[in-house]
Scaffold this active site. Structure first.
Site, PDB file in Angstrom:
ATOM      1  N   GLU A   1     -14.840  -3.759 -77.256  1.00 23.96           N
ATOM      2  CA  GLU A   1     -14.310  -2.578 -76.582  1.00 23.96           C
ATOM      3  C   GLU A   1     -12.857  -2.360 -76.990  1.00 23.96           C
ATOM      4  O   GLU A   1     -12.045  -3.296 -76.938  1.00 23.96           O
ATOM      5  CB  GLU A   1     -14.404  -2.776 -75.068  1.00 23.96           C
ATOM      6  CG  GLU A   1     -13.612  -1.781 -74.239  1.00 23.96           C
ATOM      7  CD  GLU A   1     -13.401  -2.250 -72.817  1.00 23.96           C
ATOM      8  OE1 GLU A   1     -12.409  -1.817 -72.197  1.00 23.96           O
ATOM      9  OE2 GLU A   1     -14.215  -3.056 -72.307  1.00 23.96           O
TER      10      GLU A   1
ATOM     11  N   LYS B   1     -19.056  -3.096 -64.213  1.00 24.67           N
ATOM     12  CA  LYS B   1     -17.923  -3.956 -64.539  1.00 24.67           C
ATOM     13  C   LYS B   1     -17.182  -4.252 -63.235  1.00 24.67           C
ATOM     14  O   LYS B   1     -16.446  -3.403 -62.725  1.00 24.67           O
ATOM     15  CB  LYS B   1     -17.002  -3.248 -65.532  1.00 24.67           C
ATOM     16  CG  LYS B   1     -15.756  -4.033 -65.903  1.00 24.67           C
ATOM     17  CD  LYS B   1     -14.821  -3.204 -66.771  1.00 24.67           C
ATOM     18  CE  LYS B   1     -13.993  -2.234 -65.939  1.00 24.67           C
ATOM     19  NZ  LYS B   1     -12.936  -1.572 -66.753  1.00 24.67           N
TER      20      LYS B   1
END
Length: 212
Positions: A41, A130
């Site tokens: 990411e 998340k």
């Protein structure tokens, strides 16, 4: 609503490269992939992030999930698609952003902290959640919230997680993580990042009984 599944990974670890520059992206991505990481990411508050994502997507082999973090708008989702990203990570729950990314076939991981946020993200069709900051919730807090969530959601702990506390989360049945400063900080060279990545994977394998 069809939920985009999280791709099968032996080690569901997402390397978070906040602050990476485009001129170092190719070497760092190659190093992380060689070490064995399969999800990366690049947060959008990094310098020239979409250029870095484009380089990362071009550098990584098939099967490595490349995407963006700190995604806040549908326009950013569109830019992520143009850059070749397939992972959308956000710090919040914005149903329109999740839906836009899912419509493009992206894996979506919005940030949550409470049961209300987690259930809203699930209702919006998120691939996974998340939990951030995981250091505040801890394994017990995440487990308590997880009890009311759909079973097909991937659950990731992010924030304050490193190879030092994998075992704590393993005992709670949490296996996916986003790894930031324990793996990468701006200014690190590829050799140091590679060393940290290998140590992280060794610790993960020991905690989860993974045979490389």
């Amino acid at each position: 609503m069809t939920r985009i599944p999280f791709p099968p990974m032996t080690r569901p670890l997402i390397a978070i490269l906040r602050g990476i520059r485009h001129d170092e992206t190719e070497a760092i991505i190659a190093t992380l992939v060689e070490a064995g990481l399969t999800a990366i990411e690049i947060p959008l508050n990094s310098p020239d992030p979409f250029r870095s994502i484009e380089i990362a997507a071009r550098t990584a082999p098939d099967g490595v999930l490349i995407g963006a973090g700190t995604v806040l708008t549908e326009t950013q989702v569109d830019a992520l698609e143009r850059a070749g990203g397939r992972l959308m990570v956000s710090p919040n729950v914005e149903p329109a952003v999740i839906a836009r990314a899912a419509a493009k076939g992206m894996v979506t991981m919005p940030g949550v902290f409470t049961p209300t946020e987690a259930l809203a993200a699930a209702a919006a069709g998120a691939t996974g959640l998340k939990f951030f900051p995981a250091s505040v919730l801890g394994p017990a807090g995440i487990t308590a919230i997880r009890a009311v969530l759909p079973k097909d959601l991937e659950i990731a702990a992010v924030g304050g997680v490193s190879e030092k506390n994998f075992a704590d989360y393993a005992s709670a049945g949490i296996r996916a993580f986003g790894l930031g400063s324990s793996l990468y900080k701006p200014g690190m060279d590829a050799a140091e990042i590679g060393r940290r990545a290998r140590a992280t994977l060794t610790a993960y394998d020991a905690a989860y009984g993974v045979t490389p």
